[in-house]
Design a protein around this motif. Structure first.
Motif, short mmCIF file in Angstrom:
data_model
loop_
_atom_site.label_atom_id
_atom_site.label_comp_id
_atom_site.label_asym_id
_atom_site.label_seq_id
_atom_site.Cartn_x
_atom_site.Cartn_y
_atom_site.Cartn_z
N HIS A 165 36.56 32.23 51.84
CA HIS A 165 37.26 31.59 50.74
C HIS A 165 38.62 32.26 50.56
O HIS A 165 38.86 33.36 51.08
N PRO A 166 39.55 31.65 49.83
CA PRO A 166 40.88 32.24 49.65
C PRO A 166 40.83 33.51 48.79
O PRO A 166 40.25 33.52 47.70
N VAL A 167 41.46 34.56 49.31
CA VAL A 167 41.59 35.82 48.58
C VAL A 167 43.08 36.18 48.57
O VAL A 167 43.69 36.32 49.63
N SER A 168 43.64 36.32 47.39
CA SER A 168 45.08 36.58 47.26
C SER A 168 45.31 37.96 46.65
O SER A 168 44.71 38.29 45.62
N LEU A 190 47.12 42.79 41.78
CA LEU A 190 45.93 42.02 41.41
C LEU A 190 45.33 41.37 42.65
O LEU A 190 46.06 40.86 43.51
N ILE A 191 44.01 41.39 42.74
CA ILE A 191 43.30 40.71 43.82
C ILE A 191 42.55 39.53 43.19
O ILE A 191 41.71 39.72 42.30
N LYS A 192 42.87 38.35 43.66
CA LYS A 192 42.36 37.11 43.05
C LYS A 192 41.55 36.34 44.08
O LYS A 192 42.08 35.92 45.11
N GLU A 193 40.27 36.16 43.80
CA GLU A 193 39.39 35.42 44.71
C GLU A 193 39.06 34.06 44.11
O GLU A 193 38.67 33.95 42.95
N MET A 194 39.24 33.03 44.92
CA MET A 194 38.89 31.68 44.50
C MET A 194 37.45 31.43 44.91
O MET A 194 37.14 31.15 46.06
N THR A 195 36.53 31.56 43.95
CA THR A 195 35.11 31.51 44.27
C THR A 195 34.50 30.12 44.15
O THR A 195 33.37 29.89 44.55
N SER A 196 35.26 29.18 43.59
CA SER A 196 34.79 27.80 43.48
C SER A 196 35.99 26.87 43.49
O SER A 196 37.06 27.22 42.98
N VAL A 208 37.55 28.10 40.12
CA VAL A 208 37.14 29.32 39.41
C VAL A 208 37.71 30.51 40.18
O VAL A 208 37.59 30.58 41.41
N PHE A 209 38.36 31.41 39.46
CA PHE A 209 38.97 32.59 40.08
C PHE A 209 38.35 33.86 39.49
O PHE A 209 38.08 33.93 38.28
N VAL A 210 38.15 34.85 40.35
CA VAL A 210 37.69 36.17 39.91
C VAL A 210 38.76 37.18 40.29
O VAL A 210 39.21 37.22 41.44
N VAL A 211 39.18 37.99 39.31
CA VAL A 211 40.35 38.86 39.49
C VAL A 211 39.98 40.32 39.24
O VAL A 211 39.28 40.65 38.27
N THR A 212 40.47 41.20 40.13
CA THR A 212 40.36 42.64 39.94
C THR A 212 41.75 43.25 40.12
O THR A 212 42.68 42.59 40.59
N GLY A 213 41.89 44.54 39.77
CA GLY A 213 43.17 45.20 39.97
C GLY A 213 43.61 45.98 38.74
O GLY A 213 42.82 46.22 37.82
N SER A 214 44.88 46.36 38.73
CA SER A 214 45.41 47.16 37.64
C SER A 214 46.91 46.94 37.53
O SER A 214 47.55 46.41 38.44
N GLY A 215 47.46 47.39 36.40
CA GLY A 215 48.90 47.25 36.20
C GLY A 215 49.37 48.09 35.03
O GLY A 215 48.57 48.57 34.22
N PRO A 232 35.13 42.61 36.84
CA PRO A 232 36.01 41.52 37.27
C PRO A 232 36.20 40.43 36.22
O PRO A 232 35.25 40.02 35.54
N LEU A 233 37.45 39.99 36.09
CA LEU A 233 37.78 38.91 35.15
C LEU A 233 37.52 37.57 35.81
O LEU A 233 37.86 37.37 36.98
#
Length: 286
Positions: A165-168, A190-196, A208-215, A232-233
């Motif tokens: 799946h797409p991972v940005s 930020l790492i954003k995964e498109m899970t749906s 649906v996106f699931v996001v991890t990371g920091s800033g 994860p958000l």
């Protein structure tokens, strides 16, 4: 004796307030505490980052699927008032998204005006692509965005989803000027995964996106507000909100700490904040 007693009491009282004041400030005068207003302000910047990321990825997706036949009703992220100009130069697509001087309203209710320039390679056979974008007089909800951002988009399997799946991975370096003239800077990854929804390119609402990371966000007074996603958000496009519906963020500033919990999946703008063992609900949209 009365005069001496009153003078002594005054000195003690003044010493108490001075002591309290020093507890609330660092040596350079910045505040130690994390206020709800700061959390809400940071969330407004989060919303800007999320929307411009979505605009850039939406333009990449629309180009890669330009000749594909939709399998259902087309539900776009961008409003019809946006004008898109596409140019191919030396194997690079450049897409200028112009929201005009009057602006447009996105499907999540946020307003944008000005231009975003999105570019990427025309080699769509590669499993990894770099999407870059910049701004020209671009405003999000009345706040001016400046700077640049790059997104490395890969199709792969992860621990979250075994199906490819797409991972940005987005590198963020932005300056945000609020309508009152106050200037903030945001840097992070930020790492954003498109899970749906990744197999229905024509329907933004089922994403649906699931996001991890920091800033880190630097406030106008120089305070540095650091945020790390510890759970994860999750963002649900069908909610039409630019806020997560799940997940937890750990926040630190000048030695103070707090946690921000987005809940368990409700489509709202509410979150709970915990500071010094005290938990309260706040509305991030305020």
């Amino acid at each position: 004796m009365k005069t001496k007693f009153l003078l002594l009491s005054t000195c003690i009282t003044m010493s108490f307030f001075i002591s309290c004041n020093s507890d609330e400030k660092t040596n350079d005068g910045s505040a130690k505490t994390i206020t709800n207003e700061e959390i809400i302000t940071n969330s407004k910047i989060d919303a800007s980052v999320d929307d411009v990321t979505n605009i850039a990825e939406d333009q990449f997706s629309s180009q890669i699927n330009i000749n594909a036949k939709p399998g259902g009703p087309i539900k776009n992220f961008l409003p019809s008032c946006a004008t898109i100009t596409t140019v191919l130069t030396n194997n690079t697509w450049t897409k200028t998204v112009d929201f005009g001087v009057e602006g447009c309203t996105l499907n999540n209710g946020n307003t944008v005006k000005g231009k975003m320039i999105v570019s990427f390679s025309n080699d769509f056979s590669s499993s990894t692509q770099t999407i870059s974008y910049t701004f020209e007089g671009f405003y999000h909800n009345g706040r001016k965005l400046q700077g640049s951002k790059s997104i490395v988009r890969t199709i792969k399997e992860t621990n979250l989803l075994v199906t490819a799946h797409p991972v940005s991975t987005a590198a963020i370096d932005l300056t945000i000027t609020f309508d009152d003239g106050s200037v903030y800077t945001r840097k992070g990854t930020l790492i954003k995964e498109m899970t749906s929804g990744y197999d229905t390119w024509f329907d933004w609402d089922d994403n649906v996106f699931v996001v991890t990371g920091s800033g880190t966000t630097t406030f106008p007074n120089g305070d540095t507000y650091s945020a790390e996603i510890t759970t994860p958000l999750e963002f649900n496009a069908l909610c039409r909100k630019s806020f997560a519906v799940k997940g937890i963020v750990s926040i630190t500033k000048n030695g103070a700490s707090a946690t921000l919990d987005y809940g368990s999946g409700e489509c709202d703008t509410l979150a709970t904040v915990t500071k010094d063992g005290v938990t309260e609900e706040i509305d991030l949209k305020k």
